[in-house]
Design an enzyme around this catalytic site. Structure first.
Site, PDB file in Angstrom:
ATOM      1  N   GLU A 195       2.289  -7.447   2.925  1.00 54.68           N
ATOM      2  CA  GLU A 195       0.419  -7.347   2.816  1.00 54.68           C
ATOM      3  C   GLU A 195      -0.115  -7.742   0.842  1.00 54.68           C
ATOM      4  OE1 GLU A 195      -1.721  -6.282   4.514  1.00 54.68           O
ATOM      5  OE2 GLU A 195      -0.722  -6.077   6.312  1.00 54.68           O
TER       6      GLU A 195
ATOM      7  N   ASP B  30       1.083  -1.591   0.137  1.00 60.09           N
ATOM      8  CA  ASP B  30       0.221  -0.096   0.116  1.00 60.09           C
ATOM      9  C   ASP B  30       1.303   0.936  -0.141  1.00 60.09           C
ATOM     10  OD1 ASP B  30       0.640   0.561   2.385  1.00 60.09           O
ATOM     11  OD2 ASP B  30      -1.143  -0.795   3.663  1.00 60.09           O
TER      12      ASP B  30
END
Length: 309
Positions: free
Chosen positions: A273, A230
């Site tokens: 992630e 992200d």
């Protein structure tokens, strides 16, 4: 001289709110991470995946906290694994898995660095500072706690005792654009170096990055890069459960990785992630492989032309 790299999977998703991160290591392997690094003249050994058995629940005074026992087990498994990888390879890569894995990898790397008489520095490329304690987290998602833990902040009696912590002055956070009030207050109180996306828009990525690298070099430090998907803008990297608009562009991210390569200072890397369940035909996994290639020595002129996606 041929340099050595290892890749180690940490298929943990209990720190995140959405399932899917446990498929991250397999996705990076399928996208050709090891093959890409070998093509740049490195030797690469795949160490497989760290495994943790299901754990009985452990309560906490903060009722929002969940999967605490699983996170503790992952820390206990990853700390010695990261220490061993740092000892045996020039540049180990830890493939996640959600960012709670850094609560295991960074302490293991810090312990190894201390034994070498060198400080560990951490470049945190992320939309979030992950500076919550077990008491301050409102979501209870423990991927929001690793930085507070490995810098030795109070409130982590439930986590394993740190052998070596990372001083806050050895941190550099870039790409931050989603910060809770408790984290904002902690950043201010601790004086942590943060370059949010507004600062990057104003100054670019090179000035703050080079300033940080100069400090690492002057201290003869070891540098760990913890790269969260992200950090990137979701338009180019959709495979993450914590999308925040306005992230780093393709060009900014490659410039950072190439500059890190030029510095010769990076000694370890997290890729975290990545949630393949949310990806589009593997484009995020491929992008992470390309960015890693830039860190390992690939240049713009070395890239083949191919369709995006």
């Amino acid at each position: 001289m041929t340099r050595t790299c290892s890749i180690l999977g940490a298929p943990v998703e209990t720190g995140a709110s959405q399932p899917g991160c446990l498929m991250g290591p397999a996705s990076l392997r399928t996208a050709g991470l090891a093959r890409t690094i070998r093509s740049l003249g490195w030797t690469v050994e795949d160490l497989g995946d760290v495994q943790v058995a299901p754990q009985p629940p452990v309560p906490h005074a903060n009722p929002a906290v969940h999967n605490l026992s699983d996170t503790i087990a992952w820390i206990e498994a990853l700390e010695p694994a990261a220490y061993a990888a740092a000892k045996d390879y020039d540049l180990p890569i830890f493939m996640g898995g959600d960012h709670s894995m850094a609560a295991g990898t960074v302490p293991g790397l810090a312990r190894y660095a201390a034994e070498q008489g060198r400080p560990l520095f951490v470049l945190w490329l992320d939309a979030h500072p992950d500076l919550h304690t077990l008491d301050s987290t409102e979501s209870g998602n423990l991927h929001g706690t690793p930085m507070a833990y490995y810098t030795g902040q109070a409130g982590f009696d439930a986590y394993p005792k740190l052998a070596v912590s990372v001083p806050v002055e050895n941190l550099c956070l870039m790409g931050i654009r989603s910060v809770d009030e408790a984290e904002r207050n902690r950043i201010s109180a601790l004086g942590i170096e943060v370059h949010d996306m507004r600062a990057i828009d104003e100054t670019g990525v090179l000035a703050p990055l080079r300033g940080f690298l100069d400090r690492v070099a002057a201290s003869k430090g070891m540098l760990h890069v913890s790269f969260d998907v992200d950090f990137l803008d979701p338009a180019i990297a959709p495979a993450v459960g914590t999308t925040v608009p306005g992230g780093a562009t393709f060009r900014e991210a490659h410039l950072i990785m190439e500059t890190l390569c030029d510095s010769g200072l990076v000694t370890s890397l997290d890729l975290v992630e990545l949630n393949p369940f949310l990806d589009e035909r593997g484009r995020t996994a491929k992008l992470l492989c390309d960015l890693t290639a830039s860190l390992f020595g690939r240049r713009v002129l070395d890239r083949m032309t191919r369709s995006f996606g």
